[in-house]
Motif scaffolding. Structure first.
Motif, PDB file in Angstrom:
ATOM      1  N   PHE A  87     -47.336  84.159  65.972  1.00 45.01           N
ATOM      2  CA  PHE A  87     -47.073  82.984  64.950  1.00 45.01           C
ATOM      3  C   PHE A  87     -46.511  83.411  63.606  1.00 45.01           C
ATOM      4  CE2 PHE A  87     -50.229  81.397  68.047  1.00 45.01           C
ATOM      5  CZ  PHE A  87     -49.812  79.953  67.678  1.00 45.01           C
ATOM      6  N   SER A 114     -53.603  77.181  56.447  1.00 47.85           N
ATOM      7  CA  SER A 114     -53.025  76.170  57.284  1.00 47.85           C
ATOM      8  C   SER A 114     -53.950  75.385  58.053  1.00 47.85           C
ATOM      9  CB  SER A 114     -52.120  76.965  58.189  1.00 47.85           C
ATOM     10  OG  SER A 114     -52.798  77.668  59.209  1.00 47.85           O
ATOM     11  N   TYR A 127     -55.088  76.831  63.912  1.00 48.37           N
ATOM     12  CA  TYR A 127     -54.177  77.328  64.948  1.00 48.37           C
ATOM     13  C   TYR A 127     -54.838  77.903  66.231  1.00 48.37           C
ATOM     14  CZ  TYR A 127     -54.010  82.367  63.727  1.00 48.37           C
ATOM     15  OH  TYR A 127     -54.584  83.326  63.314  1.00 48.37           O
ATOM     16  N   ASN A 142     -47.603  74.135  58.198  1.00 43.70           N
ATOM     17  CA  ASN A 142     -48.118  73.087  58.822  1.00 43.70           C
ATOM     18  C   ASN A 142     -47.196  72.399  59.654  1.00 43.70           C
ATOM     19  OD1 ASN A 142     -50.717  73.712  58.347  1.00 43.70           O
ATOM     20  ND2 ASN A 142     -50.934  72.109  56.658  1.00 43.70           N
ATOM     21  N   LEU A 158     -46.332  74.774  62.689  1.00 39.91           N
ATOM     22  CA  LEU A 158     -47.234  74.415  63.710  1.00 39.91           C
ATOM     23  C   LEU A 158     -47.368  73.109  64.377  1.00 39.91           C
ATOM     24  CD1 LEU A 158     -50.396  76.160  61.834  1.00 39.91           C
ATOM     25  CD2 LEU A 158     -48.799  77.191  63.357  1.00 39.91           C
ATOM     26  N   ASP A 159     -47.259  72.143  63.872  1.00 40.28           N
ATOM     27  CA  ASP A 159     -47.089  70.912  64.588  1.00 40.28           C
ATOM     28  C   ASP A 159     -45.879  70.993  65.572  1.00 40.28           C
ATOM     29  OD1 ASP A 159     -48.971  69.682  63.487  1.00 40.28           O
ATOM     30  OD2 ASP A 159     -47.656  68.411  61.963  1.00 40.28           O
ATOM     31  N   ARG A 177     -46.927  73.046  68.567  1.00 44.32           N
ATOM     32  CA  ARG A 177     -47.850  72.482  69.661  1.00 44.32           C
ATOM     33  C   ARG A 177     -47.112  71.403  70.600  1.00 44.32           C
ATOM     34  NH1 ARG A 177     -50.348  71.638  64.570  1.00 44.32           N
ATOM     35  NH2 ARG A 177     -51.775  72.951  64.443  1.00 44.32           N
ATOM     36  N   TRP A 235     -46.699  76.815  71.192  1.00 45.00           N
ATOM     37  CA  TRP A 235     -48.004  77.394  71.401  1.00 45.00           C
ATOM     38  C   TRP A 235     -48.815  77.637  72.789  1.00 45.00           C
ATOM     39  CZ3 TRP A 235     -52.995  76.778  73.141  1.00 45.00           C
ATOM     40  CH2 TRP A 235     -54.120  77.364  72.260  1.00 45.00           C
ATOM     41  N   PRO A 240     -53.731  73.453  72.403  1.00 45.50           N
ATOM     42  CA  PRO A 240     -53.714  73.584  70.983  1.00 45.50           C
ATOM     43  C   PRO A 240     -54.897  72.819  70.210  1.00 45.50           C
ATOM     44  CG  PRO A 240     -51.702  73.123  71.899  1.00 45.50           C
ATOM     45  CD  PRO A 240     -52.513  72.732  72.852  1.00 45.50           C
TER      46      PRO A 240
END
Length: 309
Positions: free
Chosen positions: A102, A153, A156, A272, A275-276, A279, A284, A302
């Protein structure tokens, strides 16, 4: 039962590699607020009713990069000995694992150099507050007490706290009551220590610098069990055949967030958004399948992000 130190060679090799890899020699970033830089506006205090709630995502990379302590570098605090999460591979001396992946993805999205700093759990918050690191990716549980000190965040990964015992004790374990009067190890400054004492007051808590330290104490018969996140315990059990994580109900939920200096809201918002994307595009799942699925032995999806802070 005689416990064999199956990790002795690997731990020695890892220690030697850490000493030679230059992680400790990474130049310390300048504390936030040094002359020549304009401090970012402080985050507005928000009542913590849901610790998993983070800031709405943003694609403003320029604003995020501006909040890095050192130009062109993302300095991330990680574990160097948590197998499968953040550990030094003795075959090549490289830091690898779920959390490391990550950190790599976020540095790439920011288009900056990634500097990994091996830190202990006890150092995480102070190093963020002091501006020594920009981010922590070290299986860190999000909670309201921590939100008062740092920013997080969106979650995750959703871990749970469980217990590891000797393989010959696994079938006898019936839950926290089985630990009454027994010595149970957890790393200093983790939620695991307080949780296990609250759940079973008759536990004798024993602290170590990290879970590897707990495993060494276990192998030396200094403790009877280890408690921690299921992600970490699965890694310990994979390294020592004389340990096991028995079938059990979770003790607590441990939602992981990437942690930041409390004022670095623009950086959190950008992370963020990354991370979106991870996913949505399958990254992820790929990271989970590579690092955690082989030891946890379950499929996972996720966690859904919660925004609006």
């Amino acid at each position: 039962m005689t416990r064999v130190r199956v990790l002795a060679v690997a731990l020695t090799a890892t220690a030697a590699l850490l000493a030679g890899c230059g992680y400790d020699a990474t130049p310390l970033p300048k504390p936030k607020g040094d002359a020549g830089s304009s401090p970012a506006p402080a985050a507005t205090p928000v009542e913590c009713t849901n610790p998993t709630q983070s800031y709405d995502p943003s694609n403003d990379k320029a604003a995020a990069v501006k909040q890095l302590t050192n130009k062109g570098r993302l300095v991330v605090g990680v574990s160097g000995d948590t197998y499968k999460m953040g550990f030094t591979d003795p075959t090549d001396g490289q830091l690898k694992g779920f959390d490391i992946a990550f950190a790599q993805a976020i540095a790439k999205a920011l288009d900056v150099t990634l500097d990994l700093r091996v830190i202990s759990a006890a150092q995480r918050i102070d190093m963020l507050k002091n501006g020594e690191i920009d981010m922590v990716a070290r299986n860190m549980t999000v909670n309201c007490d921590r939100w008062a000190q740092v920013g997080f965040s969106a979650v995750y990964y959703n871990a749970t706290q469980k217990v590891l015992v000797g393989s010959d004790e696994a079938e006898k374990y019936t839950g926290p009551a089985s630990l009454a009067g027994k010595r149970v190890c957890a790393p200093t400054a983790t939620t695991s220590v307080a949780n296990i004492k609250k759940i079973e007051p008759d536990v004798i808590p024993v602290e170590a610098a990290n879970h590897t330290g707990c495993l060494i104490k276990f192998q030396n018969s200094e403790v009877d069990a280890i408690t921690g996140d299921d992600t970490v315990l699965a890694g310990l059990a994979a390294q020592d055949p004389y340990t096991a994580v028995p079938q059990q109900e979770k003790l607590t939920d441990e939602p992981y967030g990437l942690a930041f200096n409390k004022d670095d809201v623009a950086l959190v918002r950008f992370v963020n958004s990354v991370l979106d994307q991870m996913r949505a595009d399958g990254r992820w799942t790929g990271i989970y399948d590579e690092w955690l699925k082989p030891t946890l032995k379950v499929a996972a999806t996720p966690p859904a992000p919660v925004y609006g802070r």
